[in-house]
Scaffold this motif. Structure first.
Motif, short mmCIF file in Angstrom:
data_model
loop_
_atom_site.label_atom_id
_atom_site.label_comp_id
_atom_site.label_asym_id
_atom_site.label_seq_id
_atom_site.Cartn_x
_atom_site.Cartn_y
_atom_site.Cartn_z
N THR A 150 -5.11 69.52 -38.63
CA THR A 150 -6.19 69.83 -38.85
C THR A 150 -6.59 70.06 -40.38
OG1 THR A 150 -5.62 72.34 -38.83
CG2 THR A 150 -6.30 71.24 -36.68
N GLU A 151 -7.81 69.73 -40.81
CA GLU A 151 -8.38 69.50 -42.03
C GLU A 151 -9.73 69.95 -42.33
OE1 GLU A 151 -7.16 69.14 -44.99
OE2 GLU A 151 -8.17 67.47 -46.09
N ALA A 152 -10.00 70.76 -43.28
CA ALA A 152 -11.32 71.04 -43.66
C ALA A 152 -12.14 69.83 -44.00
CB ALA A 152 -11.41 72.11 -44.95
N SER A 153 -13.33 69.68 -43.42
CA SER A 153 -14.08 68.24 -43.62
C SER A 153 -15.57 68.92 -43.59
CB SER A 153 -13.66 67.55 -42.39
OG SER A 153 -12.35 67.37 -42.36
N TRP A 154 -16.23 67.88 -44.38
CA TRP A 154 -17.76 67.85 -44.18
C TRP A 154 -18.41 67.29 -43.09
CZ3 TRP A 154 -19.12 71.72 -47.34
CH2 TRP A 154 -18.65 71.68 -48.64
N PHE A 155 -19.25 67.99 -42.38
CA PHE A 155 -19.83 67.23 -41.16
C PHE A 155 -21.05 66.60 -41.66
CE2 PHE A 155 -18.51 71.41 -38.53
CZ PHE A 155 -17.19 70.73 -38.54
N THR A 156 -21.69 66.85 -42.82
CA THR A 156 -22.86 66.21 -43.44
C THR A 156 -22.68 65.36 -44.65
OG1 THR A 156 -23.59 67.92 -44.46
CG2 THR A 156 -24.35 67.80 -42.04
N GLU A 157 -23.48 64.34 -44.99
CA GLU A 157 -23.31 63.72 -46.35
C GLU A 157 -23.71 64.75 -47.39
OE1 GLU A 157 -21.80 61.11 -47.42
OE2 GLU A 157 -21.43 60.29 -45.24
N ASN A 158 -24.74 65.58 -47.13
CA ASN A 158 -25.38 66.42 -48.09
C ASN A 158 -25.32 67.95 -47.58
OD1 ASN A 158 -26.53 64.26 -50.05
ND2 ASN A 158 -27.54 63.80 -48.15
N ASP A 175 -13.72 66.27 -47.68
CA ASP A 175 -14.48 65.11 -47.73
C ASP A 175 -15.00 65.00 -46.19
OD1 ASP A 175 -15.65 62.78 -48.42
OD2 ASP A 175 -13.63 61.86 -49.46
N THR A 176 -15.86 64.11 -45.90
CA THR A 176 -16.48 63.75 -44.59
C THR A 176 -15.43 63.04 -43.62
OG1 THR A 176 -17.15 61.44 -45.46
CG2 THR A 176 -18.70 63.27 -45.92
N ILE A 177 -15.83 63.12 -42.67
CA ILE A 177 -14.84 62.58 -41.47
C ILE A 177 -14.50 61.26 -41.43
CG2 ILE A 177 -14.33 62.51 -39.01
CD1 ILE A 177 -16.18 65.02 -38.50
N LYS A 180 -12.07 60.81 -44.31
CA LYS A 180 -10.73 61.28 -43.96
C LYS A 180 -10.03 60.01 -42.94
CE LYS A 180 -10.55 65.04 -46.12
NZ LYS A 180 -9.42 65.47 -47.29
N VAL A 181 -10.89 59.63 -42.11
CA VAL A 181 -10.14 58.59 -41.21
C VAL A 181 -9.69 57.38 -41.91
CG1 VAL A 181 -10.60 57.00 -39.40
CG2 VAL A 181 -11.38 59.53 -39.17
N LYS A 182 -10.35 56.93 -42.94
CA LYS A 182 -9.91 55.83 -43.73
C LYS A 182 -8.64 56.28 -44.68
CE LYS A 182 -14.61 53.93 -44.79
NZ LYS A 182 -15.71 54.03 -45.84
N GLN A 183 -8.62 57.50 -45.18
CA GLN A 183 -7.20 57.77 -45.70
C GLN A 183 -6.07 57.74 -44.96
OE1 GLN A 183 -8.07 61.72 -47.53
NE2 GLN A 183 -9.16 60.91 -49.00
N MET A 184 -6.26 58.16 -43.48
CA MET A 184 -5.42 58.19 -42.65
C MET A 184 -4.71 56.75 -42.27
SD MET A 184 -5.02 59.63 -38.62
CE MET A 184 -4.68 61.32 -39.19
#
Length: 260
Positions: A150-158, A175-177, A180-184
């Motif tokens: 689990t990771e703290a993530s932004w739900f919105t761009e702004n 960062d945004t979801i 984060k998926v791209k990093q994975m």
């Protein structure tokens, strides 16, 4: 608090942090239901499977893992007090034969390459960073094995400046979801599932239980500015979540290791 830069959780005495967080059931947002949901995306576990629960705390999610899967679990945390409580928990549950609690750093794992079928981490990968954690832990996972964090993530761009500033100072890798998926993916995993933890994981299971613990903690440290600032910080964090919860939260990221 300094008006120019807010304190972060890292600014507090670790012994006080350990004492405070060991007094509550969970050391971060989560729930039994969300742990079980994440488990539902992981295939092929048997009684021979090996699972590592990193940053396990006192074992809230570890208990759910042990009660819902076969196999052996190694639960690791930096704080001996947490591990002592975890060992007592599993002795009482009569599951000590399948759960081994050890003291150690998630950034210096005492394991062999390809040792684990699953590496699990709820609410703790931020200690070494999402990107670094996924990259470093990968070598300890068997090809075809899983990572679930689990990771703290932004739900919105702004989002409003107040919450943006707070989180970027507390954890600059938020960062945004999609990012984060791209990093994975870049770290060598197939993204298997991604889902947002519901509000009650924060309110009912994390912030509300702290209210009584905070009063006891302050009584134990009367006039101690470090203790008072720690509680002030935790209350401020809870207030910000109540105010801005539509903009951020914890997200479960589940990935499957592939050969690259």
């Amino acid at each position: 608090m300094n008006n120019d830069k807010e304190q972060t959780i890292y600014d507090f005495d670790f012994s006080l942090l350990c004492e405070y967080f060991s007094s509550i059931e969970r050391q971060g947002p989560g729930s039994e239901e969300m742990t079980k949901l994440a488990l539902s995306f992981i295939d092929g576990l048997t009684e021979d499977s090996k699972i590592a629960d990193l940053g396990c705390g006192t074992g809230g999610q570890t208990a759910t893992l042990a009660q819902n899967i076969k196999g052996r679990i190694t639960a690791l945390d930096l704080f001996p007090t947490f591990i002592d409580k975890l060992r007592n928990r599993f002795a009482n549950l009569k599951l000590s034969d399948r759960v081994n609690g050890i003291v150690g750093s998630m950034d210096e794992l005492p394991f062999s390459e390809s040792e684990f079928d699953v590496i699990w981490c709820e609410g703790a990968i931020y200690n070494i960073g999402f990107k670094h954690g996924l990259e470093y832990w990968r070598k300890f996972i068997k090809t075809g094995g899983y990572v679930a964090v689990t990771e703290a993530s932004w739900f919105t761009e702004n989002r409003p400046e107040e919450i943006d500033k707070f989180w970027n100072e507390a954890y600059s890798e938020i960062d945004t979801i999609p990012n984060k998926v791209k990093q994975m993916q870049a770290a060598g995993y197939i993204p298997v599932a991604t889902f947002i933890l519901p509000e009650e994981c924060w309110t009912d299971n994390f912030y509300t239980p702290q209210k009584g613990a905070q009063e006891i903690f302050l009584r134990n440290y009367p006039g101690n500015p470090t203790a008072e600032n720690l509680i002030k910080y935790q209350r401020h964090e809870a207030e910000l979540y109540s105010k801005y919860k539509q903009y951020y939260g914890y997200v479960f990221y589940i990935g499957k290791k592939i050969s690259i």
